[in-house]
Scaffold this active site. Structure first.
Site, PDB file in Angstrom:
ATOM      1  N   HIS A 143       0.827  -1.201   0.000  1.00  0.00           N
ATOM      2  CA  HIS A 143       0.000   0.000   0.000  1.00  0.00           C
ATOM      3  C   HIS A 143       0.874   1.269   0.000  1.00  0.00           C
ATOM      4  CE1 HIS A 143      -3.706   2.289   1.135  1.00  0.00           C
ATOM      5  NE2 HIS A 143      -2.806   3.104   1.674  1.00  0.00           N
ATOM      6  N   GLU A 144       1.806   1.338   0.947  1.00  0.00           N
ATOM      7  CA  GLU A 144       2.663   2.534   1.031  1.00  0.00           C
ATOM      8  C   GLU A 144       3.542   2.648  -0.210  1.00  0.00           C
ATOM      9  OE1 GLU A 144       1.908   4.740   3.192  1.00  0.00           O
ATOM     10  OE2 GLU A 144       0.610   3.367   4.317  1.00  0.00           O
ATOM     11  N   HIS A 153       1.709   4.517  -2.806  1.00  0.00           N
ATOM     12  CA  HIS A 153       1.774   5.965  -2.588  1.00  0.00           C
ATOM     13  C   HIS A 153       3.122   6.513  -3.056  1.00  0.00           C
ATOM     14  CE1 HIS A 153      -1.930   6.770  -0.446  1.00  0.00           C
ATOM     15  NE2 HIS A 153      -1.692   5.868   0.486  1.00  0.00           N
ATOM     16  N   GLU A 156      -4.851   7.664  -2.914  1.00  0.00           N
ATOM     17  CA  GLU A 156      -5.350   6.411  -2.365  1.00  0.00           C
ATOM     18  C   GLU A 156      -5.684   5.428  -3.500  1.00  0.00           C
ATOM     19  OE1 GLU A 156      -4.826   6.452   0.748  1.00  0.00           O
ATOM     20  OE2 GLU A 156      -5.737   4.554   1.300  1.00  0.00           O
TER      21      GLU A 156
HETATM   22 ZN    ZN Z   1      -3.110   5.237   1.973  1.00  0.00          ZN
END
Ligand code: ZN
Length: 497
Positions: A261-262, A265, A291
């Site tokens: 997830h990170e 980003h 997101e």
């Molecule tokens: Zn996030």
């Protein structure tokens, strides 16, 4: 020197101050800082914040913006730079210093009080500071006046251009569909079982493995690094220094999915074109679009069958004690286990949207004064039951679970679910252009997807606002149908429907 060059350079210095501020924060959060220096560090951070503020509200800033506004035919980059400069200037000048200080002080107190309240399951003790926080946020919105209604002005801080009505029109039709879909999955004949994750997976091995995955996903370790922190986050300390953190304290595979997830980003920020480096446009365009990128890698790629076909043998080597005789099929089903649960951050991608819709509707009512803070637990629990069919047994697992309200972040929540919706729509387009893409994942090849995202989204930083960007990429406005289609196509086979 041309006015646009002056504006660009002037705001680049502000960006650099922001990077310095981020470095001071990162160093604290990953526990590099000498712990006794906690007061000294917050003084340092307050000083940099003050320097940024003084620079932004100065007469010179106003003058440069005014001069730049006289120019008629600006290119896309210059126009966006001016738009963002003006936005930052307005936000900083429209708010009286006394209000800004009051908001900061209240947030510090409210954070502490919220933490204790959650620990002791004592909502009452949080009421006075939450009321004050809401009052201050109303005041802030009234001063900023970006939109006619207060809640839209607050949303706009995180999702520029979005309003309450626009989001409600998107969330409302999807709400009953999601509720029904969760029920359908819950009563399906062939439900997955995720008991495998009750076992203990060695934290150091998890961390090692998360590094391997980052490398394969093309995270650039020469422009960033990964460390451990209490809560995972991504932070830019420079245009070529985008760092992420993970944690190994949660049940498996949260460390792995959180890292992916990170990474999503970070790949967004790492992909911004060089021309925009150090400028005010050198950041993702909105929380929702950000997101969408993290969730694409985490959920669509990282929970796909193809991803696990490639990675599972490695996982078996790392954790033979649990996985040697555990079939790939069952593991893939376990990482896609859907069930109504109380905590938002632990929710699966199907029920997640309902957690957000709950908060979005409650925030609107709170800001408008339609519900009182003292009624919150009751309202939370009854609406939670309508949406997810279960009632939180206590407030710590209910209304007290999130840090946002105590920090004064009202209007932030809806961006998370907008992220899921943007993500599904963008990925639909990706697959139409590259239908064989999932075959890549089976071979551990993830650069074709990244190249597409760089080309279509990342390189632009915040030149285009979210709604322009989604139209450029997919030729239509945000359309939540793509998300429901994605869910049905993915989960029906897993659940034997
Ligand atoms: Zn996030």
């Amino acid at each position: 020197m041309s006015v646009m060059k002056e504006l660009r350079d002037y705001f680049s210095e502000i960006m650099r101050l922001n990077y310095i501020l981020a470095l001071l924060g990162w160093d604290h959060q990953v526990n590099m800082m000498g712990y006794k220096n906690i007061e000294g560090r917050s003084e340092q951070m307050a000083l940099i914040t003050k320097l940024i503020h003084t620079r932004l509200v100065s007469e010179k800033t106003g003058k440069i913006i005014k001069q730049a506004e006289k120019f008629q035919d600006l290119n896309d980059i210059d126009r966006a730079m001016l738009r963002e400069a003006k936005r930052a200037y307005d936000q900083e000048t429209k708010l009286p210093e006394a209000l800004v200080v009051e908001i900061q002080k209240t947030a510090a107190l409210a954070q502490q009080t919220w933490q204790n309240a959650r620990r002791n399951n004592d909502f009452k003790s949080f009421i006075p500071l939450l009321e004050k926080t809401l009052e201050l946020q109303r005041e802030k919105a009234a001063k900023l006046e970006t939109h006619p209604d207060l809640y839209s002005t607050l949303i706009d801080l995180y999702e520029p251009g979005a309003t309450y009505d626009w989001i409600a029109n998107i969330f409302n039709p999807i709400k009953p569909k999601l509720i029904n879909f969760v029920k359908t999955l819950d009563s399906a004949p062939n439900k997955p079982n995720n008991a495998i994750f009750d076992k203990k997976f060695d934290p150091d091995k998890q961390y090692e493995l998360s590094y391997e995955i980052l490398k394969k996903l093309n995270y650039d370790f020469e422009s960033g690094r990964q460390d451990r922190s209490t809560h995972p986050f991504t932070t830019s300390l420079g245009s070529l220094d985008v760092r992420i953190t993970t944690r190994t304290t949660e049940p498996f595979p949260a460390c792995i999915t959180g890292t992916i997830h990170e990474c999503g980003h970070a790949l967004y920020e790492m992909g911004i074109v060089k021309e925009l480096h150090d400028t005010i446009l050198c950041t993702g365009t909105s929380m929702g679009i950000h997101e969408s990128q993290s969730r694409m890698w985490e959920n669509i790629v990282g929970r796909s069958k193809e991803f696990w076909i490639y990675w599972y043998p490695t996982f078996q080597k790392y954790f033979p004690e649990h996985l040697k005789d555990y079939p790939l099929e069952d593991f893939h089903r376990a990482v896609n286990y859907v069930h109504p649960s109380f905590i938002r951050v632990e929710a699966d991608e199907v029920t997640y949207g309902l957690h957000i819709i709950l908060r979005f509707e409650i925030e609107k009512d709170l800001i408008d004064g339609n519900i009182g803070v003292n009624e919150l637990p009751e309202i939370w629990n009854s609406r939670f039951e309508e949406l997810l069919g279960i009632v939180p047994p206590n407030d710590a697992l209910g209304v007290l679970q999130d840090t946002h309200w105590g920090s004064g972040y009202i209007g932030y929540f809806p961006t998370y679910f907008l992220g899921n919706l943007y993500c599904a729509q963008i990925y639909d387009r990706v697959l139409k252009k590259m239908p064989h893409l999932p075959e890549d994942y089976k071979k551990g090849e993830f650069s074709n997807l990244l190249n597409y995202l760089r080309e279509e989204i990342h390189q632009y930083g915040s030149i285009y606002r979210a709604n322009d960007l989604i139209k450029r990429v997919t030729d239509e406005d945000l359309n939540p149908d793509y998300f429901m289609e994605y869910l049905e196509k993915k989960y029906k086979p897993i659940y034997g429907l």
